[in-house]
Structure formats: structure tokens, C-alpha cells
Design a protein around this motif. Sequence first.
Motif, PDB file in Angstrom:
ATOM      1  N   ILE A  41      39.705  34.137  20.674  1.00 24.27           N
ATOM      2  CA  ILE A  41      38.445  33.381  20.641  1.00 24.27           C
ATOM      3  C   ILE A  41      38.213  32.699  19.291  1.00 24.27           C
ATOM      4  CG2 ILE A  41      36.954  35.293  19.922  1.00 24.27           C
ATOM      5  CD1 ILE A  41      34.901  34.199  21.953  1.00 24.27           C
ATOM      6  N   THR A  42      38.760  33.263  18.214  1.00 24.49           N
ATOM      7  CA  THR A  42      38.524  32.678  16.887  1.00 24.49           C
ATOM      8  C   THR A  42      39.278  31.363  16.690  1.00 24.49           C
ATOM      9  OG1 THR A  42      40.303  33.993  15.939  1.00 24.49           O
ATOM     10  CG2 THR A  42      38.079  34.922  15.834  1.00 24.49           C
ATOM     11  N   GLN A  65      39.371  28.713  18.535  1.00 23.44           N
ATOM     12  CA  GLN A  65      38.511  27.563  18.850  1.00 23.44           C
ATOM     13  C   GLN A  65      37.570  27.248  17.693  1.00 23.44           C
ATOM     14  OE1 GLN A  65      36.575  28.856  22.397  1.00 23.44           O
ATOM     15  NE2 GLN A  65      38.490  29.192  23.479  1.00 23.44           N
TER      16      GLN A  65
END
Length: 104
Positions: free
Chosen positions: A91-92, A94
Motif C-alpha cells: 500500500i505504501t 502508491q
Amino acid sequence: MNASTPLATHTVALTFALFVSHTVLPAQPPPEAQVVARVHEYMSRLAANGYTGGVLVVRGGRTIVKRSYGMANASARIPADSATVYNLGSITKQFTAASILLLE
């Protein structure tokens, strides 16, 4: 002009000053003990509903709250602490890409 006029003027001015001080001036921040208690109460409720994570509250360069809530490993019933490493997955990526594009 009668003798009560200056007293009436001062009374009105004092009343106005008290009114303004209670409505316009910002309230004093709560004492640190109240902040700690409120944060702990809120985060404890979240942890009871499955939240896991850490909280850091800093005011004026001083750490007021540094605490972890929930489980580091739910199946082994290991509680989270300040050294717990959380797996964030992909997720990081993005957010990193968006930050780089903003800097460009």
C-alpha cells in the motif's frame, strides 16, 4: 449628566470585556493528564474492536503519549508494543509514487 454615568459606563465596559474574553479568546488546552486519559480511553475502545497500532502525541516538542494498542500477533496473543513492526504490504508504493510526482 448625573454621577452614576461613569459607573454605568465602566459596568458596561467590564461586562463587554468578560463576554468577549469568554467567546472570542481561544480556550486553554486541557492539561496533559486529561489528554492522556482521553487518548487512552478512545484507543482502548478501538483496540476492543480489533484496532492494532501505535499512538504518538507530541505537544511543544514534548512526548505526551507514546503507546501501542491491540495485538502484534493475534493468533499467539502477543500484545503490540513500541517496538512492534507492522507489515504494510504494497500500500505504501502508491503514496510514495504520488509524493514523487508532487515533488517533480
